[in-house]
Every structure is written in structure tokens, then in C-alpha cells.
Scaffold this motif. Sequence first.
Motif, short mmCIF file in Angstrom:
data_model
loop_
_atom_site.label_atom_id
_atom_site.label_comp_id
_atom_site.label_asym_id
_atom_site.label_seq_id
_atom_site.Cartn_x
_atom_site.Cartn_y
_atom_site.Cartn_z
N VAL A 123 41.40 89.66 100.49
CA VAL A 123 42.82 89.49 100.57
C VAL A 123 43.27 89.98 101.88
O VAL A 123 43.17 91.40 101.86
N GLN A 124 44.03 89.44 102.84
CA GLN A 124 44.49 90.00 103.86
C GLN A 124 45.97 89.57 104.10
O GLN A 124 46.41 88.57 103.53
N LEU A 125 46.67 90.74 104.62
CA LEU A 125 48.10 90.55 104.95
C LEU A 125 48.31 90.50 106.31
O LEU A 125 47.91 91.70 107.00
N ARG A 126 48.77 89.65 107.10
CA ARG A 126 49.26 89.96 108.49
C ARG A 126 50.82 90.20 108.44
O ARG A 126 51.61 89.24 108.12
N PRO A 176 35.85 77.30 98.75
CA PRO A 176 37.02 76.78 99.39
C PRO A 176 38.10 76.54 98.59
O PRO A 176 37.86 75.79 97.39
N VAL A 177 39.30 77.25 98.84
CA VAL A 177 40.37 76.93 97.89
C VAL A 177 41.61 76.60 98.75
O VAL A 177 41.61 77.26 99.86
N LEU A 178 42.60 76.20 98.26
CA LEU A 178 43.78 75.80 98.87
C LEU A 178 44.94 76.82 98.14
O LEU A 178 45.12 76.85 96.84
N LEU A 179 45.14 77.57 98.99
CA LEU A 179 46.18 78.69 98.67
C LEU A 179 47.66 78.26 99.25
O LEU A 179 47.94 77.87 100.27
#
Length: 197
Positions: free
Chosen positions: A8-11, A136-139
Amino acid sequence: MDVLITKVQLRIEHESGAGHELHWHEVVEVRGQMVFPGAQSQPVFQESEAIAMKVLATDFKDVELRNRFSTHMINYRKLVREWVLAKIRLEKLGQYNADAFYASSITQGLISYLRSQMIWKSGKYSVHIKVTAKEPVLLDAPVLEFILSQDDIDQLQENNDMIQKWMRNACHAGTSDQSAMVETSWHWLHTELACRP
């Protein structure tokens, strides 16, 4: 479908264009409730290193993701390791002096590094969430926004000033001179998040 989340990344981007990447490093999950007779129930938490998290299609998870700047953690761990090894070496030689060690270049370097990590400034921020999974997932993650005022920055700056006291305490920890220990009080902000329209 079940999903295995691997990252999990936050920009985080300031309105000026300055940006920072945060990566999860720890997952805190509510594992149940502890019930005491005649008292309110208390949640039971499990903390673990953020390696992966499985989310079942029929599952609802109550988790807290703790995030840090990846470059911060790499450098911080290296500096702390050097600091700890130097302290242990001096203690084994019987040459450890807490005040001298606090004044040493290794402690002052760690303090300088920690103080340099204050990246926040007043203004509007946007938060973009990126989740990586094995399949692969759609977020459908919204872009979040928050605002930091100058008062917020002043409060966070007090944390930066607290670093010296915190490190002085660390140098005196386990010594006979406990009178040198001072209370440290960290400030946390709980700013409101809004979804971008």
C-alpha cells in the motif's frame, strides 16, 4: 474474489507541487473484543509487519495501516543501528558517559537527521492511494484532501524541538543518573480528510 494485498502506497502532494511517497510498514488489526463483567468491552489488537494482507470476499477487516517514508526508514534504521552499537561498545569498555555520548557526533547526527525529516508546511494536500495485489484488482479509491494551517505546523514543529529531549533520555536510559530524564510530549494532528469532488 479474495485478494492478497502486497503493498500500500500513499502519494502525498502539497499544493506547491512538492510530493512524498509513504509505504505501509505495519498493520494493526482488531482481532476481537475482551469483555469484562460490569465494564465496557475492549478491542484486542494484533500488530504485525506489513508484508501482505489477505482480504476475503466475505470478510470485513478493521485495520490500521501505519505508513512511513521509505527513504526515512532505511536511513533511520542505519543511523539507529550505528548509535546502539556505539553505545553498547562504550558500555562494554566501561567508558560510557551519557552526557558525553549525547554530545558525540553520532548522537548529534541522529538528531540532525530526525529534525530534517519535518516535511510538512501549511496549505492544501492531496493523497493518492495505490494498492498492489498478487492478482490484478480494480481499486476504487478516492483522492483525499486535507489542509494544514500555520498553527498545525507550529504544533508539529514542537515535535521537532522535542527530539533533543527524547535523545537525551535515550542516552541516560539505564544509567544511574535518572534525574537527567525529562518528560517528552508528542503532538499528533487529527486533521479532517475530505474526498475530492
